[in-house]
Design a protein around this motif. Structure first.
Motif, short mmCIF file in Angstrom:
data_model
loop_
_atom_site.label_atom_id
_atom_site.label_comp_id
_atom_site.label_asym_id
_atom_site.label_seq_id
_atom_site.Cartn_x
_atom_site.Cartn_y
_atom_site.Cartn_z
N THR A 19 0.83 -1.20 0.00
CA THR A 19 0.00 0.00 0.00
C THR A 19 0.87 1.25 0.00
O THR A 19 0.62 2.20 -0.75
CB THR A 19 -0.91 0.02 1.25
OG1 THR A 19 -1.53 -1.25 1.34
CG2 THR A 19 -1.95 1.11 1.17
N ILE A 20 1.90 1.25 0.87
CA ILE A 20 2.77 2.42 0.94
C ILE A 20 3.41 2.68 -0.42
O ILE A 20 3.43 3.81 -0.93
CB ILE A 20 3.88 2.21 2.01
CG1 ILE A 20 3.24 2.22 3.40
CG2 ILE A 20 4.94 3.31 1.92
CD1 ILE A 20 4.16 1.81 4.51
N SER A 21 3.90 1.60 -1.04
CA SER A 21 4.53 1.75 -2.34
C SER A 21 3.51 2.25 -3.37
O SER A 21 3.78 3.18 -4.13
CB SER A 21 5.11 0.40 -2.75
OG SER A 21 5.27 0.34 -4.13
N GLY A 22 2.30 1.65 -3.34
CA GLY A 22 1.26 2.04 -4.29
C GLY A 22 0.83 3.49 -4.09
O GLY A 22 0.65 4.24 -5.05
N ASP A 23 0.70 3.89 -2.81
CA ASP A 23 0.23 5.25 -2.52
C ASP A 23 1.23 6.30 -2.97
O ASP A 23 0.86 7.39 -3.42
CB ASP A 23 -0.06 5.41 -1.03
CG ASP A 23 -1.44 4.84 -0.70
OD1 ASP A 23 -2.18 4.54 -1.68
OD2 ASP A 23 -1.77 4.69 0.48
N SER A 24 2.51 5.97 -2.80
CA SER A 24 3.50 6.96 -3.22
C SER A 24 3.41 7.18 -4.73
O SER A 24 3.57 8.29 -5.23
CB SER A 24 4.91 6.55 -2.79
OG SER A 24 5.28 5.40 -3.49
N VAL A 25 3.11 6.09 -5.44
CA VAL A 25 2.95 6.21 -6.88
C VAL A 25 1.69 7.03 -7.20
O VAL A 25 1.70 7.91 -8.05
CB VAL A 25 2.86 4.80 -7.52
CG1 VAL A 25 2.45 4.90 -8.97
CG2 VAL A 25 4.20 4.09 -7.40
N ASN A 26 0.60 6.73 -6.45
CA ASN A 26 -0.65 7.46 -6.70
C ASN A 26 -0.50 8.96 -6.49
O ASN A 26 -1.05 9.76 -7.23
CB ASN A 26 -1.75 6.95 -5.76
CG ASN A 26 -2.25 5.60 -6.21
OD1 ASN A 26 -2.03 5.23 -7.37
ND2 ASN A 26 -2.87 4.85 -5.32
N LEU A 27 0.23 9.30 -5.42
CA LEU A 27 0.40 10.71 -5.09
C LEU A 27 1.10 11.43 -6.25
O LEU A 27 0.68 12.50 -6.69
CB LEU A 27 1.26 10.81 -3.83
CG LEU A 27 1.24 12.16 -3.13
CD1 LEU A 27 -0.13 12.37 -2.48
CD2 LEU A 27 2.33 12.22 -2.06
N PHE A 28 2.12 10.79 -6.74
CA PHE A 28 2.87 11.39 -7.83
C PHE A 28 2.03 11.46 -9.10
O PHE A 28 2.08 12.43 -9.85
CB PHE A 28 4.15 10.60 -8.09
CG PHE A 28 5.05 11.29 -9.05
CD1 PHE A 28 5.82 12.37 -8.64
CD2 PHE A 28 5.10 10.90 -10.38
CE1 PHE A 28 6.62 13.04 -9.54
CE2 PHE A 28 5.89 11.57 -11.29
CZ PHE A 28 6.66 12.64 -10.87
N SER A 29 1.20 10.43 -9.29
CA SER A 29 0.34 10.39 -10.46
C SER A 29 -0.63 11.56 -10.46
O SER A 29 -0.90 12.20 -11.48
CB SER A 29 -0.39 9.05 -10.47
OG SER A 29 -1.61 9.15 -11.08
N LEU A 30 -1.16 11.87 -9.25
CA LEU A 30 -2.09 13.00 -9.11
C LEU A 30 -1.40 14.31 -9.49
O LEU A 30 -1.93 15.14 -10.24
CB LEU A 30 -2.54 13.07 -7.65
CG LEU A 30 -3.82 13.84 -7.39
CD1 LEU A 30 -4.99 13.06 -7.95
CD2 LEU A 30 -4.00 14.06 -5.89
N PHE A 31 -0.20 14.44 -9.00
CA PHE A 31 0.58 15.64 -9.26
C PHE A 31 0.84 15.81 -10.77
O PHE A 31 0.64 16.87 -11.34
CB PHE A 31 1.91 15.56 -8.48
CG PHE A 31 2.91 16.60 -8.90
CD1 PHE A 31 2.75 17.93 -8.50
CD2 PHE A 31 4.00 16.26 -9.68
CE1 PHE A 31 3.67 18.89 -8.88
CE2 PHE A 31 4.93 17.21 -10.08
CZ PHE A 31 4.75 18.54 -9.68
N SER A 32 1.22 14.70 -11.42
CA SER A 32 1.54 14.80 -12.84
C SER A 32 0.29 15.09 -13.66
O SER A 32 0.32 15.81 -14.65
CB SER A 32 2.23 13.53 -13.34
OG SER A 32 1.48 12.41 -12.97
N GLN A 33 -0.85 14.56 -13.18
CA GLN A 33 -2.13 14.81 -13.85
C GLN A 33 -2.43 16.31 -13.90
O GLN A 33 -2.82 16.85 -14.93
CB GLN A 33 -3.23 14.10 -13.05
CG GLN A 33 -4.53 13.93 -13.80
CD GLN A 33 -4.45 12.76 -14.76
OE1 GLN A 33 -4.13 11.65 -14.35
NE2 GLN A 33 -4.69 13.02 -16.02
N ILE A 34 -2.23 16.96 -12.74
CA ILE A 34 -2.50 18.40 -12.66
C ILE A 34 -1.59 19.16 -13.62
O ILE A 34 -2.04 20.04 -14.38
CB ILE A 34 -2.28 18.91 -11.21
CG1 ILE A 34 -3.33 18.27 -10.29
CG2 ILE A 34 -2.37 20.43 -11.13
CD1 ILE A 34 -3.05 18.45 -8.81
N ALA A 35 -0.29 18.74 -13.64
CA ALA A 35 0.66 19.41 -14.51
C ALA A 35 0.27 19.25 -15.98
O ALA A 35 0.31 20.21 -16.77
CB ALA A 35 2.06 18.86 -14.27
#
Ligand code: ADP
Ligand code: MG
Length: 531
Positions: free
Chosen positions: A233-249
Motif C-alpha cells: 500500500t505504501i509503495s502504491g500510494d507513493s505512486v498514486n500521489l505522484f500520479s495526481l501531481f503529474s495529472q495536474i501538470a
C-alpha cells in the motif's frame, strides 16, 4: 513461467488478441470523445450525433472484446493451474523416500493450494495486465503524438520518474513476499496437525491447546500478510500521489496549448485521459515486473514437468531367482548409526523372521532392501547384481511392503485392496482368504463395498492390517516384506495369516515381528536378531 504460457498458447493467444481489440477500442473511444466535444463547441449537432454513434459502436465492441478476453483468460488460467499441480505432483513422485519425508505433508498441501493461488495472483494476473497496460500505452502514445509532441514528451518524463518510485520498495516487498509464502506453508501444516490431533486434544480436555494453536497459526499468517500488504500500500500510494501531481501538470499544459490554439479545444476532455494512460501505464509496467520477481521462488520449486518424466522404466528387472544378499551394510540417519556392518542372506522362496528390540533398525533394514534409503555403505545385491543398478521403481515392482502404520484411503475396502486395478474374482477371493479378511466381511454392512472412513477409522487396527495384507497379496509380487503386519491381529487371525504366508512356496517372505512364539519361530527358515 514461460513454459506454462507456451504450453497453453492457444487460449493465451486468443486472450491477448481480444485484450488488444479491447484496449485499441478504448483509445479510439477517447479520440472520438474529443471529436464529439469539439462538435458541441462548434454547435454542430449533426456532427456530434455522427461521432456519438460511432463512439457508441466502438464502445460496444470494447465491452464485447473484454467479455471474450475474460472468457479465454479464465480457460487459460484453469489449464495453467492444472498443469502446475500436475508438475508439483511430478516433483513429489520423483523425490526419493527420504527427501519426500524431509518436509511435512502440510507444506506440500500448501504447494498445491496457496502456491498455485499465489502464482495465479502474481504471475498470470500481472501477465494479462501487462498486455492491457502495454497495448493501451502504445495506442495512447500514438494518439498523443497526433495531438501534439509536447504532450508525449512530458508524459514520458513523468512516467520515467514514476517507474523509479516503486524501486525503493522493491527489495523489501520481495523479501516479505517470500516470508509470507513460508509462513503460509508452516501455518497450513499447523492447521493440518491440529485437525489430525483433534481427538487426542479433546479426549484429554486440552481444547484450549486447539484454540491456541489455531490462533497462533492464524495470526502468524495474518501478520506476515499484513506486513506485506502494508508495504504494498505504501509503495502504491507513493505512486498514486505522484500520479495526481503529474495529472495536474498535464492538465495545465493541455489548457495552455488549447488556449493558444495549438491543439483543438476539446483536447481538454480527452487528452488528459490519454496522458494518464501513458504515465500510469509505464509506471504499472515496472510494478508488474516486480510481481514476476516475487513469484520466482514458487516456480523454482517446480523442477520437473509431468508430461516429460512420467514414463515407466523401460528396462525391467527379472523376478528374483536366487537371493537377496546384504554384505557389510552400514547405514545412518544423519549422524545416527542404525545398521552396523550387517551381512544377511535371503534366499528365494524361503521365509525369514526379523526380531529384536524396538528401535533396533528392523524397519530401516526393510527400507534399505526396498531401495528407499540409497545412502548406505556396503552392498545389497539381487541375484548378484548391485541394487544400485536398479531404480527404486524397478525394485519395488518385485516387492510388496506392508508398513507398520497402515494407510487406507477413504474409499471402499475393495478399492483399498485393488487400488483401482482389475483383478479376477478368484484372485480377490484368494487374497481375502490368505489375509484372513474373509471372516470379517459379513460384519460389514456393505461387504467389500464398505467405505473405511478417513485413515480407515471405521475399521479396527487388526482389520486395517488385514486390508493392507490383502492389498500386498493381490499385487502378487514374489518378495513380501511385512513390518509388524500381524502385530495388531488377535492370535487366531495372526495364525491364519502367518500360516498362509509360510505355506506359499513362491513367496520370499521377510517378516518383522516381536511376538513370535518359539513354535512359530521354528517354522521359519531363519530368524535374524536385529539389535
Ligand atoms: P525398529 O523398526 O527396529 O523399531 P527403526 O528401524 O524404525 O527400528 O529405527 C531404528 C532407529 O532409527 C531408531 O532409533 C529411530 O529413532 C531411528 N530412525 C528411524 N527413522 C528415522 C528417520 N527417518 N530419521 C532419523 N532417525 C530415524
Ligand atoms: Mg519398526
Amino acid at each position: 513461467m514461460k513454459y506454462y504460457l507456451k504450453k497453453h498458447w492457444k487460449f493465451n493467444f486468443l486472450t491477448i488478441l481480444f485484450l488488444l481489440i479491447q484496449t485499441g477500442s478504448q483509445t479510439v473511444v477517447y479520440l472520438l470523445d474529443m471529436q464529439q466535444f469539439q462538435k458541441i463547441i462548434e454547435l454542430d449537432f449533426k456532427g456530434f450525433m455522427y461521432y456519438f454513434m460511432i463512439s457508441a459502436i466502438v464502445f460496444i465492441i470494447m465491452i464485447a472484446a473484454n467479455l471474450v478476453a475474460n472468457y479465454f483468460q479464465g480457460k487459460a488460467v484453469r489449464n495453467m493451474n492444472n498443469s502446475l499441480r500436475q508438475d508439483i505432483a511430478a516433483v513429489l513422485i520423483n523425490k526419493d523416500h527420504l527427501s519426500f519425508h524431509e518436509q511435512a505433508s502440510g507444506e506440500y498441501l500448501s504447494w498445491f493450494t496457496n502456491d498455485v493461488s499465489q502464482i495465479e495472483k502474481k504471475a498470470w494476473g500481472p501477465f494479462y495486465n501487462i498486455v492491457v497496460v502495454l497495448s493501451s500505452t502504445i495506442f495512447s502514445v500514438i494518439a498523443l503524438f497526433t495531438l501534439h509532441w509536447s504532450l508525449l514528451v512530458v508524459s514520458l518524463i513523468f512516467s520515467i520518474i514514476m517507474m523509479a518510485a516503486p524501486k525503493i520498495f522493491e527489495k523489501r516487498i520481495n523479501n516479505l513476499g517470500e516470508e509470507f509464502a513460508n509462513v503460509q506453508a508452516a501455518s497450513t501444516d499447523n492447521f493440518k496437525e491440529l485437525l489430525k490431533g483433534f481427538d487426542v486434544l479433546r479426549f484429554f480436555s486440552h481444547e484450549h491447546r486447539f484454540f491456541k494453536g489455531i490462533n497462533s497459526a492464524s495470526d502468524n499468517m495474518e501478520k506476515a500478510g499484513f506486513k506485506l500488504s502494508m508495504w504494498q500500500t505504501i509503495s502504491g500510494d507513493s505512486v498514486n500521489l505522484f500520479s495526481l501531481f503529474s495529472q495536474i501538470a498535464i492538465n495545465a499544459l493541455i489548457a495552455f496549448l488549447s488556449i493558444k490554439g495549438i491543439i483543438i479545444q476539446s483536447a481538454i476532455s480527452g487528452g488528459g485521459n490519454l496522458c494518464s494512460t501513458v504515465i500510469n501505464g509505464v509506471a504499472n509496467l515496472s510494478t508488474l515486473r516486480i510481481s514476476f520477481y516475487a513469484v520466482k521462488p514458487y516456480f523454482e520449486k517446480i523442477t520437473v514437468h509431468a508430461d516429460k518424466d512420467f514414463e515407466d522404466d523401460k528396462t525391467g528387472m527379472l523376478p528374483l531367482h536366487e537371493a537377496i544378499t546384504l554384505e557389510n551394510v552400514d547405514f545412518q540417519y544423519e549422524n545416527k548409526p542404525v545398521i552396523k556392518n550387517m551381512s544377511l542372506n535371503f534366499e528365494v522362496g524361503k521365509k525369514y523372521a526379523l526380531v529384536g528390540p524396538s528401535g533396533g533398525g528392523k524397519s530401516t533394514l526393510l527400507k534399505l532392501i526396498l531401495g528407499w534409503l540409497p545412502d548406505y555403505k556396503g552392498s545389497i545385491r539381487f541375484d548378484g547384481k548391485d541394487a544400485k543398478e536398479y531404480t527404486t521403481k524397478q525394485l519395488q515392482k518385485q516387492m510388496s511392503y506392508i508398513e507398520q502404520d497402515v494407510f487406507l484411503f477413504n474409499t471402499t475396502i475393495k478399492d483399498n485392496i485393488t487400488l483401482g486395478e482389475d483383478f479376477t474374482d478368484a484372485q480377490l477371493k484368494k487374497a481375502l482368504h490368505d489375509s484372513a479378511l474373509e471372516g470379517d466381511l459379513p460384519n460389514f454392512e456393505n461387504g467389500l463395498d464398505t467405505v473405511v472412513g478417513e485413515d480407515g477409522n471405521n475399521l479396527s487396527g487388526g482389520q486395517k492390517q488385514r486390508v493392507a495384507l490383502a492389498r500386498a497379496l493381490i499385487h502378487n509380487r514374489s518378495i513380501l516384506l511385512v513390518d509388524e503386519g500381524t502385530s495388531a491381529l488377535d492370535k487366531v487371525n495372526a495364525d491364519i495369516v502367518e500360516k498362509s504366508l509360510l505355506a506359499n512356496p513362491d513367496l520370499t517372505l521377510i517378516l518383522v515381528s516381536h511376538h513370535l512364539s518359539d513354535e512359530r519361530k521354528g517354522q521359519f527358515d531363519a530368524v535374524y536378531e536385529i539389535s
